[in-house]
Design an enzyme around this catalytic site. Structure first.
Site, mmCIF file in Angstrom:
data_model
loop_
_atom_site.group_PDB
_atom_site.id
_atom_site.type_symbol
_atom_site.label_atom_id
_atom_site.label_comp_id
_atom_site.label_asym_id
_atom_site.label_seq_id
_atom_site.Cartn_x
_atom_site.Cartn_y
_atom_site.Cartn_z
ATOM 1 C CE LYS A 117 -3.816 2.115 2.629
ATOM 2 N NZ LYS A 117 -4.725 1.928 3.774
ATOM 3 C CB SER A 155 -7.719 3.919 2.803
ATOM 4 O OG SER A 155 -6.993 3.237 3.823
ATOM 5 C CB SER A 198 -8.503 0.991 5.571
ATOM 6 O OG SER A 198 -9.143 2.233 5.698
#
Length: 414
Positions: A62, A131, A155
């Site tokens: 990420k 996210s 997330s």
């Protein structure tokens, strides 16, 4: 999807070389990512490590986690082209286990709420969640066998539910956040995405050097407490159906399954979580908010504007509530082994205007307990919906084993 466990088996037996396994993931990214948009950037060619339990395993990171080989842009133009000098601690944990870092996956700006352009691999008209949008989508699309994400509200678990993959938000600080862009130091937790629960367990075990996190050959039948989270509001029909299907499958497989009410202080902690999150976000993002206000993502900027005047006394009270709730929750696990509850209100929302609602995740992030998403069924529109299995703090092995029990029960259910 690509099974990490199956890749390991094939590499260990010599059926597939580690280099070939990594090359296959790079080929899959080139073939599929133009349509999905899960990666910010990725390697063109990459040699696998010579040793380690994760040799030959391609991993997406990420893009709020520092990487020396790739830019870390955090989903924001403020950091466009930013090149860290070192890897985040979790990236080094992967490398030390022999994994190959193939690229950076999309994130909402600073892991907040402004959506990315990433599409849900199961239905391009719907969000993959956030996210950790790119990490969930890349695994679901069969590009990579393992990806890292983070959870501050919901997330990891929510996008895993929307994309139909397994994921774990481990116990708080089992995976270090050194080198990960901070949003809330009380809440930020690094998590993993993979095709199935066994794959997630193998990845977490290899990263941490903890063999006890690998799934045992025989899984003991758990005692499940079904938690509706009424304080978070009613779920959508597809979310309610997912929980009902999972509970019925576990019961049919021989588990003890019963509805469970949580102590009132736990519900109060659910209300306290946003206070903790946004108060800390103002400190963690103070430079960006003050020096680059106009470049901040609009939904995040509006949220920070709205919470700018939260007094320290309100934050202190929220922390105190959380501490009391953690103590009360610990007592709940004297009655059951694990909790079974919703991963998301329902299937992934249509369009890319929202990453979905974290209302069924945020309490558990505040509690710091391990949570594992298990895909439960597929709703209309080919949209997966998951449930989450939750254990007491530090009992990550128990959460993974119980999640595998649910996964197996669902696979054999009528």
């Amino acid at each position: 999807m690509i099974s990490l466990a199956e890749l390991q088996r094939r590499i260990d037996t010599g059926e597939l070389s580690a280099d070939a396994a990594v090359a296959r993931s790079l080929d899959a990214i080139r073939a599929k990512d133009e349509a999905i948009g899960a990666f910010v950037c990725h390697a063109d060619h990459l040699r696998a490590a010579n040793a380690g339990p994760l040799r030959g395993i391609a991993v997406g990171i990420k893009d709020i986690m520092d990487t020396a080989e790739f830019p870390t842009e955090m989903g924001s133009p403020i950091y466009r082209g930013f090149r860290p000098r070192a890897d985040a601690a979790v990236v080094m944990m992967l490398k030390q286990a022999g994994a190959s870092i193939v690229g950076k996956t999309t994130t909402t700006a600073f892991a907040s709420i402004d959506p990315t352009p990433t599409l849900n691999p199961h239905n391009h008209g719907h969000t993959p969640g956030g996210s950790s949008s790119g990490s969930a989508a890349a695994v679901a699309a069969g590009m990579i066998p393992l990806a890292l994400g983070t959870q501050t509200g919901g997330s990891v678990i929510r996008p895993a539910s929307f994309c139909g993959v397994a994921a774990i938000k481990p116990s708080y600080r089992l995976l270090l956040t050194v080198g990960v862009k901070c949003y809330s130091w009380t809440l930020d937790t690094v998590g993993l995405f993979a095709a199935g629960v066994d794959d997630v367990a193998r990845g977490l075990s290899a990263m941490t050097g903890r063999p006890e996190l690998r799934l045992p050959a025989t899984i003991q039948t758990p005692r499940f407490g079904i938690v509706a989270q009424d304080f978070a509001g009613a779920p959508e029909a597809s979310g309610e159906q997912a929980l009902r299907i999972a509970a019925r499958a576990a019961d049919k497989a021989g588990a003890s399954v019963r509805a469970l009410d949580l102590p009132q202080i736990v519900a109060e902690a659910w209300s306290a979580q946003p206070v903790v999150q946004e108060f800390e976000a103002h400190r963690a993002l103070a430079w960006e908010y003050r020096e680059h206000y106009d470049a901040m993502a609009p939904l995040l900027r509006a949220k920070l504007d709205e919470t700018r005047d939260t007094p320290p006394a309100a934050y202190d009270a929220a922390i105190e509530t959380a501490n009391r709730a953690r103590q009360a929750l610990e007592q709940v696990f004297n009655e059951v082994d694990v909790l079974l509850t919703l991963s998301a209100p329902g299937a992934a929302p249509e369009g890319l205007g929202s990453t979905g609602d974290a209302r069924y995740n945020r309490l558990w992030t505040l509690m710091g307990v391990p949570c594992v998403n298990v895909p439960a069924f597929v709703a209309e529109g080919n949209l997966p919906v998951g449930v989450q299995v939750i254990a007491r703090y530090g009992a990550d092995a128990k959460a993974l084993a119980a999640a595998r029990f649910v996964e197996q029960a669902l696979s054999t259910a009528d």
